[in-house]
Write an enzyme that holds these catalytic residues in place. Sequence first.
Site, short mmCIF file in Angstrom:
data_model
loop_
_atom_site.label_atom_id
_atom_site.label_comp_id
_atom_site.label_asym_id
_atom_site.label_seq_id
_atom_site.Cartn_x
_atom_site.Cartn_y
_atom_site.Cartn_z
NE ARG A 210 24.83 9.11 27.74
CZ ARG A 210 24.68 9.60 29.45
NH1 ARG A 210 23.88 9.48 29.41
NH2 ARG A 210 26.09 10.06 29.98
CB ALA A 278 7.34 7.40 30.62
CB CYS A 336 19.51 3.71 38.27
SG CYS A 336 18.36 4.60 38.25
#
Length: 392
Positions: A210, A278, A336
């Site tokens: 980030r 999404a 992930c």
Amino acid sequence: MKKIKLKGGKEESVKRYHPWIFSGAISSLDNDIEEGELVEVYSTTGNKLATGHYQIGSIAVRILEFGNKEINENFYHSRLQSAYRLREALNLVRKDNNCYRLVHGEGDFLPGLIVDIYGDTAVVQAHSPGMHFVRMKIADALVTLPEAGIRNVYYKSDTTLPFKANLDPVNEYLVGKYDGSLALENGLQFNIDWLKGQKTGFFIDQRENRKLLEKYSNGRNVLNMFCYTGGFSVYAMRGGANKVVSVDSSSKAIELTDANVSMNFPEDPRHQAIAEDAFKYLDSIEKDEYDLIVLDPPAFAKHRSALKNGLIGYRKLNLKGFEKIKKGGIIFTFSCSQVVTKEMFRLAVFTAASQSGRKVRILHQLTQPADHPVDISHPEGEYLKGLVLYVE
Ligand code: SAH
């Protein structure tokens, strides 16, 4: 203590400090070993190799100590203390940063245990019955760690313990109770809901990524897909983004994102959060609307059996990103899924790039941060991978 004996040759991985013993490596075991019990592991010739938590399933023992060493009264305290010392050395315990992962399972030589710290609260997750049974010892050790300042310990293992073990874990405070303090990450405020949120409430593992995004945000139109608590969005705002749109299919996540953005940037018109799937959202937007896109989906392949479909999912998602991003735009793309290696992920993203016909260069190759360390003997501990891409 009950004993387990390995088949000939199966001690090799233990000698290389791999912390798991698979059930297929066992030649004999004492009667009536209970799930979660401490067991001693012996070679076929009778040498004591290790001590660990026994579990029914493919991973039969998670090793806590190698060699002849005993697990004494002080064991959890000293492991937690050395985990804390590492976080201090990493400069993660600061006035402007009070959330970090204190224990990353095997990476901190405590297989089956996760501890995330949010200010004065520790959120503990057990992934093995052994850690479930010692949760009170862990909680006691956490609150007596000098300097860590932990006052509350919340136990949250309802979704992480093996279902078949029938442990019926209760999510509850083992020590203290939430007193309303907020978490600070690199000077940004986040409201963390460990009671209802996903995992321990926040994805601490994206902290460094980030921060990198913040550097690229100035003047850009940022799309943060799969925003959850809006971590990337808040950093993009601080980095001077022109506009930031956060998307998540969960309306609860959208509320969290809105709350976190307004806490840091009250009434800032640059941000908008949208509850939408999404893939649908990416289909609905114009080409060139965004020149910085974050794709940080949930694990598309949670198990080896889902690997093929997972990789198809990553390819499709990244293809949509490539089709929509403006020329000269940047994509931060992640996986992930532990079973997806960085090579597999890169191949899926490469395939998407070539299908889109865009020219793509890799600017950064990202991974999990240092408070999610990987024991070199246990490469399975590596799970987060990311690419920062420059798209012509
Ligand atoms: N980027 C986040 C973490 C993402 S977790 C961070 O930095 O904290 C994954 C998120 O994806 C979850 O919030 C989940 O609600 C969301 N999600 C799952 N499937 C989705 C879909 N099909 N479309 C949009 N969001 C989805």
